[in-house]
Design a protein around this motif. Sequence first.
Motif, PDB file in Angstrom:
ATOM      1  N   GLY A  38     -10.536   0.222  -0.658  1.00  0.00           N
ATOM      2  CA  GLY A  38     -11.335   0.941  -1.080  1.00  0.00           C
ATOM      3  C   GLY A  38     -11.233   1.709  -1.750  1.00  0.00           C
ATOM      4  O   GLY A  38     -12.360   2.767  -3.095  1.00  0.00           O
ATOM      5  N   ASN A  39     -10.031   2.203  -2.485  1.00  0.00           N
ATOM      6  CA  ASN A  39     -10.332   2.342  -4.244  1.00  0.00           C
ATOM      7  C   ASN A  39      -9.104   1.332  -4.971  1.00  0.00           C
ATOM      8  O   ASN A  39      -8.616   1.865  -5.466  1.00  0.00           O
ATOM      9  N   HIS A  40      -9.347   0.210  -4.664  1.00  0.00           N
ATOM     10  CA  HIS A  40      -8.825  -0.621  -5.579  1.00  0.00           C
ATOM     11  C   HIS A  40      -7.727  -1.331  -6.105  1.00  0.00           C
ATOM     12  O   HIS A  40      -7.278  -1.801  -6.844  1.00  0.00           O
ATOM     13  N   GLY A  41      -7.309  -1.327  -4.895  1.00  0.00           N
ATOM     14  CA  GLY A  41      -5.791  -1.029  -4.753  1.00  0.00           C
ATOM     15  C   GLY A  41      -5.471  -2.902  -4.415  1.00  0.00           C
ATOM     16  O   GLY A  41      -6.782  -3.334  -3.334  1.00  0.00           O
ATOM     17  N   THR A  42      -4.603  -2.997  -4.154  1.00  0.00           N
ATOM     18  CA  THR A  42      -3.883  -4.837  -3.494  1.00  0.00           C
ATOM     19  C   THR A  42      -3.475  -4.359  -2.495  1.00  0.00           C
ATOM     20  O   THR A  42      -1.680  -3.841  -3.199  1.00  0.00           O
ATOM     21  N   LEU A  43      -3.022  -4.516  -1.526  1.00  0.00           N
ATOM     22  CA  LEU A  43      -1.535  -4.822  -0.214  1.00  0.00           C
ATOM     23  C   LEU A  43      -0.722  -5.401  -0.360  1.00  0.00           C
ATOM     24  O   LEU A  43      -1.068  -7.067  -0.386  1.00  0.00           O
ATOM     25  N   ASP A  44       0.711  -4.797  -0.555  1.00  0.00           N
ATOM     26  CA  ASP A  44       0.982  -5.981  -0.819  1.00  0.00           C
ATOM     27  C   ASP A  44       2.169  -6.763   0.036  1.00  0.00           C
ATOM     28  O   ASP A  44       2.566  -7.863   0.498  1.00  0.00           O
ATOM     29  N   LYS A  45       2.135  -5.894   0.998  1.00  0.00           N
ATOM     30  CA  LYS A  45       2.736  -5.662   2.619  1.00  0.00           C
ATOM     31  C   LYS A  45       2.912  -4.601   3.341  1.00  0.00           C
ATOM     32  O   LYS A  45       3.250  -4.124   2.914  1.00  0.00           O
ATOM     33  N   PHE A  46       2.959  -5.473   3.896  1.00  0.00           N
ATOM     34  CA  PHE A  46       4.053  -3.890   5.298  1.00  0.00           C
ATOM     35  C   PHE A  46       5.561  -4.790   5.757  1.00  0.00           C
ATOM     36  O   PHE A  46       5.614  -5.860   5.592  1.00  0.00           O
ATOM     37  N   VAL A  47       6.211  -3.481   5.914  1.00  0.00           N
ATOM     38  CA  VAL A  47       7.886  -3.722   5.781  1.00  0.00           C
ATOM     39  C   VAL A  47       8.413  -3.071   7.326  1.00  0.00           C
ATOM     40  O   VAL A  47       7.984  -1.656   6.711  1.00  0.00           O
ATOM     41  N   GLY A  48       8.103  -3.334   8.434  1.00  0.00           N
ATOM     42  CA  GLY A  48       8.014  -2.119   9.715  1.00  0.00           C
ATOM     43  C   GLY A  48       6.637  -1.642   9.489  1.00  0.00           C
ATOM     44  O   GLY A  48       5.357  -1.776   9.804  1.00  0.00           O
ATOM     45  N   ASP A  49       7.393   0.196   9.636  1.00  0.00           N
ATOM     46  CA  ASP A  49       6.506   0.751  10.029  1.00  0.00           C
ATOM     47  C   ASP A  49       5.984   1.399   8.032  1.00  0.00           C
ATOM     48  O   ASP A  49       4.827   1.609   7.793  1.00  0.00           O
ATOM     49  N   ALA A  50       6.287   0.337   6.922  1.00  0.00           N
ATOM     50  CA  ALA A  50       5.820   0.784   5.703  1.00  0.00           C
ATOM     51  C   ALA A  50       4.993   0.301   5.319  1.00  0.00           C
ATOM     52  O   ALA A  50       4.900  -0.865   6.031  1.00  0.00           O
ATOM     53  N   LEU A  51       4.048  -0.117   3.930  1.00  0.00           N
ATOM     54  CA  LEU A  51       3.599  -0.141   3.625  1.00  0.00           C
ATOM     55  C   LEU A  51       3.863  -0.182   1.811  1.00  0.00           C
ATOM     56  O   LEU A  51       3.304   1.363   2.062  1.00  0.00           O
ATOM     57  N   LEU A  52       3.594  -1.289   1.385  1.00  0.00           N
ATOM     58  CA  LEU A  52       3.281  -1.263  -0.527  1.00  0.00           C
ATOM     59  C   LEU A  52       2.416  -1.735  -1.234  1.00  0.00           C
ATOM     60  O   LEU A  52       1.463  -2.916  -0.678  1.00  0.00           O
ATOM     61  N   ALA A  53       1.555  -0.483  -2.179  1.00  0.00           N
ATOM     62  CA  ALA A  53       0.609  -1.790  -2.404  1.00  0.00           C
ATOM     63  C   ALA A  53       0.679  -0.726  -3.805  1.00  0.00           C
ATOM     64  O   ALA A  53       1.412  -0.041  -4.255  1.00  0.00           O
ATOM     65  N   ILE A  54      -0.284  -1.829  -4.719  1.00  0.00           N
ATOM     66  CA  ILE A  54      -0.321  -1.573  -6.145  1.00  0.00           C
ATOM     67  C   ILE A  54      -1.413  -1.277  -6.204  1.00  0.00           C
ATOM     68  O   ILE A  54      -2.362  -2.117  -5.884  1.00  0.00           O
ATOM     69  N   PHE A  55      -1.574  -0.874  -7.985  1.00  0.00           N
ATOM     70  CA  PHE A  55      -3.082  -0.038  -7.867  1.00  0.00           C
ATOM     71  C   PHE A  55      -2.647  -1.208  -9.944  1.00  0.00           C
ATOM     72  O   PHE A  55      -1.872  -0.488 -10.629  1.00  0.00           O
ATOM     73  N   GLY A  56      -3.611  -2.059 -10.594  1.00  0.00           N
ATOM     74  CA  GLY A  56      -2.888  -2.693 -11.505  1.00  0.00           C
ATOM     75  C   GLY A  56      -2.907  -3.443 -11.655  1.00  0.00           C
ATOM     76  O   GLY A  56      -2.139  -4.394 -12.708  1.00  0.00           O
ATOM     77  N   ALA A  57      -2.126  -4.446 -10.644  1.00  0.00           N
ATOM     78  CA  ALA A  57      -2.299  -5.697 -10.250  1.00  0.00           C
ATOM     79  C   ALA A  57      -2.906  -6.363  -9.329  1.00  0.00           C
ATOM     80  O   ALA A  57      -2.944  -6.281  -8.166  1.00  0.00           O
ATOM     81  N   PRO A  58      -3.054  -7.552  -9.739  1.00  0.00           N
ATOM     82  CA  PRO A  58      -3.318  -8.288 -11.310  1.00  0.00           C
ATOM     83  C   PRO A  58      -4.003  -7.622 -12.033  1.00  0.00           C
ATOM     84  O   PRO A  58      -3.889  -8.670 -13.175  1.00  0.00           O
ATOM     85  N   VAL A  59      -5.147  -7.516 -12.318  1.00  0.00           N
ATOM     86  CA  VAL A  59      -5.854  -6.448 -12.762  1.00  0.00           C
ATOM     87  C   VAL A  59      -5.408  -5.566 -13.755  1.00  0.00           C
ATOM     88  O   VAL A  59      -5.812  -4.636 -12.181  1.00  0.00           O
ATOM     89  N   GLN A  60      -5.096  -4.975 -14.283  1.00  0.00           N
ATOM     90  CA  GLN A  60      -4.923  -3.325 -14.926  1.00  0.00           C
ATOM     91  C   GLN A  60      -6.577  -3.271 -15.344  1.00  0.00           C
ATOM     92  O   GLN A  60      -7.122  -3.464 -15.963  1.00  0.00           O
ATOM     93  N   THR A  61      -6.217  -1.655 -14.542  1.00  0.00           N
ATOM     94  CA  THR A  61      -7.721  -0.706 -14.739  1.00  0.00           C
ATOM     95  C   THR A  61      -7.041   0.403 -15.901  1.00  0.00           C
ATOM     96  O   THR A  61      -5.484   0.627 -15.288  1.00  0.00           O
ATOM     97  N   GLU A  62      -8.066   1.536 -16.544  1.00  0.00           N
ATOM     98  CA  GLU A  62      -7.496   2.568 -17.056  1.00  0.00           C
ATOM     99  C   GLU A  62      -7.166   3.673 -15.663  1.00  0.00           C
ATOM    100  O   GLU A  62      -6.574   4.835 -16.129  1.00  0.00           O
ATOM    101  N   ASN A  63      -8.020   3.283 -14.878  1.00  0.00           N
ATOM    102  CA  ASN A  63      -7.833   4.543 -13.249  1.00  0.00           C
ATOM    103  C   ASN A  63      -6.715   3.865 -12.180  1.00  0.00           C
ATOM    104  O   ASN A  63      -6.934   4.922 -11.411  1.00  0.00           O
ATOM    105  N   ASP A  64      -6.256   2.617 -12.737  1.00  0.00           N
ATOM    106  CA  ASP A  64      -4.767   2.622 -11.542  1.00  0.00           C
ATOM    107  C   ASP A  64      -4.070   4.009 -11.001  1.00  0.00           C
ATOM    108  O   ASP A  64      -4.179   4.364 -10.090  1.00  0.00           O
ATOM    109  N   PRO A  65      -3.367   4.719 -11.934  1.00  0.00           N
ATOM    110  CA  PRO A  65      -3.031   6.064 -11.406  1.00  0.00           C
ATOM    111  C   PRO A  65      -3.851   7.053 -11.007  1.00  0.00           C
ATOM    112  O   PRO A  65      -3.458   7.729  -9.255  1.00  0.00           O
ATOM    113  N   ASP A  66      -5.294   7.022 -11.138  1.00  0.00           N
ATOM    114  CA  ASP A  66      -5.883   8.369 -10.661  1.00  0.00           C
ATOM    115  C   ASP A  66      -6.171   7.292  -9.377  1.00  0.00           C
ATOM    116  O   ASP A  66      -6.427   7.798  -8.013  1.00  0.00           O
TER     117      ASP A  66
END
Length: 144
Positions: A38-66
Amino acid sequence: ILFSGINGFPALARDLGPTSTVDLLNCYFHAMTDCIFGNHGTLDKFVGDALLAIFGAPVQTENDPDNAMRTAIKMQRELFSLNKERVRKNESPLQVGIGINTGEIVSGRIGSSKRMDYTSIGSAVNLAAQLQDACKEYGADIIA
């Protein structure tokens, strides 16, 4: 880069048993994934109970940190709703730590000739994981 995990998960999983642990994770990950997408992120992976999400890959925007920060806040709001339901069923509420970092990463298909996954690596990813882990030590929900 957003890394999140459930605090105290190993003990919780032992108490719940395998079937209930999988049910819990599926419910939790469903809600958290919706926050990421819902916030334009990419779900990279689930690792056990953890998750890693990336904002700006594969396409960068100026709003990725926000977008990463908005996702973390939305995740905590969703967790509040999940916990209300857990308490209603006499289950203990979950606590989740979220680490957010910005920086250069390498994203792409990484693996072996037998299995490849799209993933992101680099010291910025490692620091996001360390910030998530520090949430437990500092009693914080989000560290960025």
